[in-house]
Design a protein around this motif. Sequence first.
Motif, short mmCIF file in Angstrom:
data_model
loop_
_atom_site.label_atom_id
_atom_site.label_comp_id
_atom_site.label_asym_id
_atom_site.label_seq_id
_atom_site.Cartn_x
_atom_site.Cartn_y
_atom_site.Cartn_z
N PRO A 51 0.80 -1.23 0.00
CA PRO A 51 0.00 0.00 0.00
C PRO A 51 0.83 1.28 0.00
N SER A 52 1.93 1.29 0.73
CA SER A 52 2.74 2.51 0.83
C SER A 52 3.73 2.67 -0.32
N MET A 53 3.76 1.69 -1.23
CA MET A 53 4.66 1.75 -2.38
C MET A 53 3.87 1.39 -3.65
N PRO A 54 3.06 2.30 -4.17
CA PRO A 54 2.23 1.98 -5.34
C PRO A 54 3.05 1.40 -6.49
N TYR A 284 10.97 6.96 -3.48
CA TYR A 284 10.07 6.40 -4.49
C TYR A 284 8.63 6.79 -4.21
N SER A 285 8.18 6.60 -2.98
CA SER A 285 6.78 6.81 -2.66
C SER A 285 6.38 8.28 -2.73
N ALA A 291 2.74 12.11 -8.23
CA ALA A 291 2.29 11.78 -9.58
C ALA A 291 0.82 11.39 -9.59
N LEU A 292 0.40 10.62 -8.60
CA LEU A 292 -1.01 10.21 -8.52
C LEU A 292 -1.93 11.41 -8.33
N VAL A 301 10.35 13.49 -13.85
CA VAL A 301 10.91 13.59 -12.50
C VAL A 301 11.76 12.37 -12.17
N VAL A 302 11.26 11.18 -12.50
CA VAL A 302 12.01 9.95 -12.21
C VAL A 302 13.34 9.95 -12.95
#
Length: 331
Positions: A51-54, A284-285, A291-292, A301-302
């Motif tokens: 959940p914390s790392m889509p 990452y998150s 982004a979401l 950005v990445v």
Amino acid sequence: MLTGRFPQLRLRRLRKNENVRRMVRETVLTPNDFIYPIFVVDGENKKEEIPSMPGQFRYSVDRLPEMVEEVEKAGIPAVILFGIPSHKDELGTDSYSEEGIIQRALRKIKGEGSKLYLITDVCFCEYTSHGHCGYLECHGEVCDVDNDRTLELLKKQVVSHAQAGADMVAPSGMMDGMIAAIREALDAAGFTDIPIMSYAAKYASAYYGPFRDAAESTPAFGDRRSYQMDPANFNEALREVALDIQEGADIVMVKPALAYLDVIRAVKETFKYPTAAYNVSGEYSMVKAAALKGWIDEKRVVLETLTSMKRAGADLILTYHALEAARWLNE
């Protein structure tokens, strides 16, 4: 040094279009730069979203071949495996068991004929009931990791990984003397060709939160500041790296990456040694969350972020963005 001046010298001439920008580009990012982290769990037919790392998942051993195939197709040369066993105890015995989660994962991937380069994280926080990175010594209510006893457990862990098929081991616990102990154990067991990628400068960072959720490795009490580095320290990182190189590390790592680009640059310039950077879960998150929300252009950005790490001096980048970034680069 500049030998001319405006208007004769116009630096924008070499920015005119994409072709000339490509021709003079100083830092080039490719999928060969990436190592993709994979979380492995007990059970069957599991692909659990974190959940914390889509976009990141935990895989059971039987589902690893499909993940490995995806990584290989993207042109990424290596993965690093993190094990999450169903049984945890005070010594983290699953980490060095012949039937441990990582040992089974290694045999499964190798048995499927994969040519992917397999690196194993070597630590105890995912395996211990208390969530700390080694043998816990308590005096009354005060507990801390016993450095030297932990070294003996690390020896058992790396040998078991090598026997199961690991191509490289990556000790992450920040124990003093761990590289020398691991090199001695591997050599004594006949694994002189197995390299060591040391988490040489690993900071006690707030950026690890999502990883601890993913790996179920949050400490049951206290924190890890007695063995991971103070984020305020710079020169100490150089001392840590120097010691690990002296003890036999083949690659040295700085973790996290984004908030420690100055350390990556200094390590590379000082030692001229193969240097890895870990683009960690919190980094990452944060990008994924923004982004979401539509607040940033995720692709740009990445790639900009990963390029900054390579520009700072990283030869290798461990990143959860690896699959997406490789696809974008391969376009």
